[in-house]
Scaffold this motif. Sequence first.
Motif, short mmCIF file in Angstrom:
data_model
loop_
_atom_site.label_atom_id
_atom_site.label_comp_id
_atom_site.label_asym_id
_atom_site.label_seq_id
_atom_site.Cartn_x
_atom_site.Cartn_y
_atom_site.Cartn_z
N PRO A 31 -8.20 66.85 -1.27
CA PRO A 31 -8.76 68.19 -1.03
C PRO A 31 -10.27 68.15 -0.77
O PRO A 31 -10.99 67.39 -1.44
CB PRO A 31 -8.47 68.94 -2.33
N VAL A 32 -10.73 68.93 0.18
CA VAL A 32 -12.15 69.00 0.54
C VAL A 32 -13.02 69.14 -0.71
O VAL A 32 -14.01 68.43 -0.89
CB VAL A 32 -12.39 70.18 1.52
N LEU A 33 -12.63 70.05 -1.59
CA LEU A 33 -13.42 70.34 -2.79
C LEU A 33 -13.57 69.12 -3.71
O LEU A 33 -14.59 68.97 -4.40
CB LEU A 33 -12.72 71.50 -3.53
N ALA A 34 -12.57 68.25 -3.71
CA ALA A 34 -12.60 67.09 -4.62
C ALA A 34 -13.75 66.14 -4.28
O ALA A 34 -14.31 65.48 -5.17
CB ALA A 34 -11.27 66.34 -4.57
N TYR A 35 -14.12 66.06 -3.00
CA TYR A 35 -15.20 65.15 -2.61
C TYR A 35 -16.52 65.50 -3.28
O TYR A 35 -17.23 64.62 -3.77
CB TYR A 35 -15.39 65.16 -1.08
N ARG A 60 -3.59 77.98 -8.00
CA ARG A 60 -3.28 76.99 -6.98
C ARG A 60 -4.16 75.73 -7.14
O ARG A 60 -3.69 74.60 -7.04
CB ARG A 60 -3.48 77.61 -5.59
N TRP A 61 -5.44 75.97 -7.41
CA TRP A 61 -6.36 74.84 -7.60
C TRP A 61 -5.99 74.04 -8.85
O TRP A 61 -6.05 72.81 -8.85
CB TRP A 61 -7.81 75.31 -7.67
N GLU A 62 -5.59 74.75 -9.92
CA GLU A 62 -5.21 74.04 -11.15
C GLU A 62 -4.02 73.12 -10.90
O GLU A 62 -3.96 72.00 -11.43
CB GLU A 62 -4.93 75.04 -12.28
N GLU A 63 -3.09 73.58 -10.07
CA GLU A 63 -1.97 72.71 -9.66
C GLU A 63 -2.46 71.48 -8.92
O GLU A 63 -2.03 70.36 -9.16
CB GLU A 63 -1.04 73.46 -8.69
N MET A 64 -3.39 71.73 -7.98
CA MET A 64 -3.93 70.60 -7.20
C MET A 64 -4.66 69.62 -8.11
O MET A 64 -4.62 68.41 -7.90
CB MET A 64 -4.84 71.11 -6.08
N ARG A 66 -3.87 68.84 -11.09
CA ARG A 66 -2.86 67.96 -11.69
C ARG A 66 -2.43 66.91 -10.68
O ARG A 66 -2.35 65.73 -10.99
CB ARG A 66 -1.66 68.78 -12.18
N ASP A 67 -2.18 67.34 -9.44
CA ASP A 67 -1.70 66.41 -8.41
C ASP A 67 -2.71 65.33 -8.06
O ASP A 67 -2.34 64.23 -7.68
CB ASP A 67 -1.34 67.17 -7.12
N TYR A 68 -3.99 65.67 -8.14
CA TYR A 68 -5.02 64.72 -7.68
C TYR A 68 -5.87 64.18 -8.84
O TYR A 68 -6.96 63.66 -8.59
CB TYR A 68 -5.89 65.37 -6.60
N SER A 69 -5.35 64.30 -10.06
CA SER A 69 -6.04 63.73 -11.23
C SER A 69 -7.48 64.21 -11.37
O SER A 69 -8.40 63.42 -11.59
CB SER A 69 -6.02 62.20 -11.18
N LEU A 70 -7.68 65.51 -11.20
CA LEU A 70 -9.03 66.07 -11.34
C LEU A 70 -9.20 66.85 -12.63
O LEU A 70 -10.24 67.46 -12.87
CB LEU A 70 -9.32 67.01 -10.15
N GLU A 71 -8.16 66.83 -13.48
CA GLU A 71 -8.24 67.62 -14.72
C GLU A 71 -9.36 67.08 -15.61
O GLU A 71 -9.55 65.87 -15.73
CB GLU A 71 -6.90 67.55 -15.44
N GLY A 72 -10.07 68.01 -16.24
CA GLY A 72 -11.13 67.62 -17.16
C GLY A 72 -12.44 67.25 -16.49
O GLY A 72 -13.41 66.92 -17.16
#
Lengths: 224, 224
Positions: A31-35, A60-64, A66-72
Amino acid sequence: LKKSAIIVAGGLGTRFNAGLPKQFLLLAGIPVLAYSIEAFRSAFRDISIVVVLPQTHISRWEEMCRDYSLEGTHRIAAGGSTRFQSVKNGLAMIEPVGLTAIHDAARPLVSPGLILQTFDIAVRYGSAVPVIPVTESVRSVEGDQHKPVDRSRLRLVQTPQVFMASFLRKAYEQPYNEAFTDDAMVAGSAGATVRLTEGDPVNIKITTPGDLTIAEALLAARSS
Amino acid sequence: LKKSAIIVAGGLGTRFNAGLPKQFLLLAGIPVLAYSIEAFRSAFRDISIVVVLPQTHISRWEEMCRDYSLEGTHRIAAGGSTRFQSVKNGLAMIEPVGLTAIHDAARPLVSPGLILQTFDIAVRYGSAVPVIPVTESVRSVEGDQHKPVDRSRLRLVQTPQVFMASFLRKAYEQPYNEAFTDDAMVAGSAGATVRLTEGDPVNIKITTPGDLTIAEALLAARSS
């Protein structure tokens, strides 16, 4: 010195004509935001990050995440109807001490180096705003009239823009003004002398689907 | 109506840090300069094209023309020490009738559609200069001082810029002025009211090696 970052992704990107806001679209599979989140974490392991999202897209972002290991890796604030209100909502979630960077999620190619540089300048001067020169001829338009503008004096303004957190929170107590297209304008309007620093031409702003293609090419060139 | 085009590649591109001027570098396997020539020929089969090159690189380009089957597609003029002088040298080689487009070889992604559009506007209004809006915040710098500029009034100027050939030749008889960064400024200084038209964000100007990477990505996206 305490460091925080507010990554603004409050817009619904109606100009983009994609089903999802652009900050959720995938760029080379991520996801763009993850960068932007990753770039700030690479620059400072202990930085406190707040991401501002449209209220309707938080789950929706909270789901993403989880999918992209961005939690925390960050906290989430709900955006407002303007960028000004979105930044203000983000500022309410951080402690008003040390330095805060405000960054647009639409600039996923921000490098840890540029982040380090802007914080470094802000430590010394109280603020840092990255800018790049204009390489094209420029005209100023008013109705049917237009005239050339001396491009050598113009600079294109990027993010992250770094300020003293306490000052920025105060600056955002001003009434909203349509002219506030970035934080440097809000800070300047509150009396700050903003320090400009050298930006990075690769740190492009994604405004059209074509810009995503450009970003992928720049990413590929960076990793090769 | 007679149509001609002057493709300006007079610079040695010392900013580029490549061994060869950027107009000779390969973009997806083809010289940068060849793209502009092809775009004008696709737009108008009967257009007369003059390419302006540094005197020192003309024989090298003639070799490339043999290698890339570009012989007979254009004539060559020797460049001067400024862009102004290079355009003037190119103008001396075309008949001063009908419409002339001036185009920077550093914009290889110009589309036949944009060329057709600028000529069409110039037929109706006497000139056509493509511009695009600015999507970033802008500041104006003077020494240590700087202030925000209303970006909604600014336009970035592209090429091709199309004019009446006879008028443009006269405009280029003016003394050289450092402020002449494009033909619209030369024409405006000679008294013309220049007509702006919508440019194309894909029609980027190649100024750094990174821009070549971007251009390759845009080409790939265009053909997919």
